[in-house]
Write a protein that holds these residues in place. Sequence first.
Motif, PDB file in Angstrom:
ATOM      1  N   MET A 265     -33.830 -56.993  16.719  1.00  0.00           N
ATOM      2  CA  MET A 265     -35.025 -56.813  16.499  1.00  0.00           C
ATOM      3  C   MET A 265     -36.308 -55.524  15.956  1.00  0.00           C
ATOM      4  SD  MET A 265     -35.418 -55.713  20.751  1.00  0.00           S
ATOM      5  CE  MET A 265     -34.582 -53.757  21.547  1.00  0.00           C
ATOM      6  N   TYR A 266     -37.615 -55.883  15.232  1.00  0.00           N
ATOM      7  CA  TYR A 266     -37.651 -55.623  14.858  1.00  0.00           C
ATOM      8  C   TYR A 266     -39.084 -55.053  15.562  1.00  0.00           C
ATOM      9  CZ  TYR A 266     -40.498 -54.144  10.449  1.00  0.00           C
ATOM     10  OH  TYR A 266     -41.253 -53.251   9.734  1.00  0.00           O
ATOM     11  N   LEU A 267     -39.536 -53.145  15.743  1.00  0.00           N
ATOM     12  CA  LEU A 267     -39.842 -52.962  16.696  1.00  0.00           C
ATOM     13  C   LEU A 267     -40.259 -51.553  15.565  1.00  0.00           C
ATOM     14  CD1 LEU A 267     -38.334 -51.665  19.596  1.00  0.00           C
ATOM     15  CD2 LEU A 267     -39.760 -53.600  19.440  1.00  0.00           C
ATOM     16  N   ALA A 268     -41.645 -52.648  15.376  1.00  0.00           N
ATOM     17  CA  ALA A 268     -42.619 -51.188  14.256  1.00  0.00           C
ATOM     18  C   ALA A 268     -43.263 -49.996  14.968  1.00  0.00           C
ATOM     19  CB  ALA A 268     -43.938 -51.808  13.856  1.00  0.00           C
ATOM     20  N   PRO A 269     -42.871 -48.838  14.348  1.00  0.00           N
ATOM     21  CA  PRO A 269     -42.314 -48.503  13.528  1.00  0.00           C
ATOM     22  C   PRO A 269     -41.362 -48.008  12.953  1.00  0.00           C
ATOM     23  CG  PRO A 269     -43.227 -46.623  14.246  1.00  0.00           C
ATOM     24  CD  PRO A 269     -43.058 -47.793  15.751  1.00  0.00           C
ATOM     25  N   TYR A 270     -40.337 -48.710  13.821  1.00  0.00           N
ATOM     26  CA  TYR A 270     -39.616 -47.915  13.572  1.00  0.00           C
ATOM     27  C   TYR A 270     -37.677 -49.007  13.040  1.00  0.00           C
ATOM     28  CZ  TYR A 270     -39.444 -44.658  16.666  1.00  0.00           C
ATOM     29  OH  TYR A 270     -40.326 -44.077  18.044  1.00  0.00           O
ATOM     30  N   GLY A 271     -38.848 -50.414  12.710  1.00  0.00           N
ATOM     31  CA  GLY A 271     -37.854 -50.614  11.745  1.00  0.00           C
ATOM     32  C   GLY A 271     -36.380 -51.850  12.920  1.00  0.00           C
ATOM     33  N   TRP A 272     -36.145 -52.325  12.154  1.00  0.00           N
ATOM     34  CA  TRP A 272     -35.071 -53.432  12.376  1.00  0.00           C
ATOM     35  C   TRP A 272     -34.399 -52.492  14.141  1.00  0.00           C
ATOM     36  CZ3 TRP A 272     -35.397 -57.853  13.126  1.00  0.00           C
ATOM     37  CH2 TRP A 272     -35.859 -59.277  12.350  1.00  0.00           C
ATOM     38  N   VAL A 273     -34.419 -52.686  15.040  1.00  0.00           N
ATOM     39  CA  VAL A 273     -33.239 -52.228  15.481  1.00  0.00           C
ATOM     40  C   VAL A 273     -32.221 -53.151  16.328  1.00  0.00           C
ATOM     41  CG1 VAL A 273     -34.579 -50.336  15.886  1.00  0.00           C
ATOM     42  CG2 VAL A 273     -34.917 -51.783  17.391  1.00  0.00           C
ATOM     43  N   PRO A 274     -30.467 -52.608  16.596  1.00  0.00           N
ATOM     44  CA  PRO A 274     -29.950 -54.110  17.590  1.00  0.00           C
ATOM     45  C   PRO A 274     -30.353 -53.885  19.259  1.00  0.00           C
ATOM     46  CG  PRO A 274     -29.118 -51.814  16.890  1.00  0.00           C
ATOM     47  CD  PRO A 274     -30.123 -51.625  15.900  1.00  0.00           C
TER      48      PRO A 274
END
Length: 465
Positions: free
Chosen positions: A366-375
């Motif tokens: 999933m994409y969580l801003a500002p972290y980007g793609w995380v599993p």
Amino acid sequence: MLDDVTALVDAGRFQDAGLRIDQALAQPGLDPATRDALQFQRERMRRIRLDFPLTQAQAEAKLRERIPNLRQDEFDAWTRSNHLEHLVIDGTPYYFARSVSNLFLIDAAADARLKTPRKRSDGPMENANAYHDEAVREARATGQTSVAPRRVRVTQAIDVNADAVPAGETVRAWIPYPRGLPGQQDDLRFIDSQPAAHSIAPEDTMQRTVYLEKKAQAGQPTHFSITYELTIHGQRHAIDPSKVVPLTDQQRKQLAADLAERPPHMVYTDDLRAFSKQVVGDETNPYWIARKLFEAVDRIPWAGAREYSTLTNISDYALHAGHADCGQQTLLLMTLLRLNGIPSRWQSGMVYSDGDYDNLHDWGRMYLAPYGWVPMDVTTGQFKGAKDKDVEWFYFGGLDAYRIAFNDDWGTPLVPAKRHFRSETVDSQRGEVEWAGGNLYFDQWDYSFKAKVLPSGVGPAPAAH
């Protein structure tokens, strides 16, 4: 026409569907795509019958082996609730091959009635253990998101049943093979294949495989295998919920494909919207929205799954069936995330262990801003009761190193392309097999997967030439 046939199959009206297919195929000028789709509906009915082989009497007899004093009213109630999963096909109920074993996973009252208590067969990573502690500890000490790696040697094989293909005919096989993914899996080395001649799909193939060919011999199984090594890293992302923000307009544009519906298995149905609203409520922070959805899908009991190719809409099935396996849960969560403006992507492959455990497995990102793609792995889910919160929520933003990703998408073409229907139309973990006469389904061959974790410090094996 095609929608009507699909609906008839879903309703268990196989005779009517067969007649409608015959009528449609007899029409002049039918385009090839529609013809193929109609023929697949006929194949889908055949596969459903393989998944649902038990008559009511046979299902009751199997259940009575586990519950000798089974009452008729209990059997009838479990049938009505579909905790004993079944389909009524042309007026006759047929029960799923795993309906009896699944019953004890999804119904506590049934589980309590067992003559012999059920033995759990969880994989090592399905419970918090020393590896999770190691990965969390290393992530905290280094600030890195890629941690606690393992190097592993894999041999995966396909054995086609003797005489499944006429002697002298060429058998074509696709065995899943990983991509290099920075921070997740790297130092990939292909070592060997049987037969030696092989073709590896390009690195950017989302469902990557090794392609092999071999002539069938009379009375002999046809064997294919590949061996390779790679290094797999655990992942742990330290996410501060207060720093998570909604996507910007530019991000939404860039990630549009990861926010969109994707029929047939990711559709924003009315029931899905209602479920989402019930779970999410008035929450606006993407992190907490995602976690509420993760928890809700995690609460769906795991049970053995029907073949994905037989299901019209997998996320909808997972929402209503009362149970789901890893891929069904993942597709449901992915669809809910997208509905709520959170991009999602698929990953799947095999999980393995330091011992002899291995299994097919699906998870996502999933994409969580500002972290980007995380599993995220909603099927392994939350480790309730873990003293360390980072361990408790390890799979919401993290992954272990005991899994190999073969696929970074679902339902995408193989390279080289198959000429006939795929056995698995969504995922790619066991492999695919065909010959000039058609596809070979899972009842005509078997697969094996063996992974060996190599001692720390062992370098990559020499690449094959």
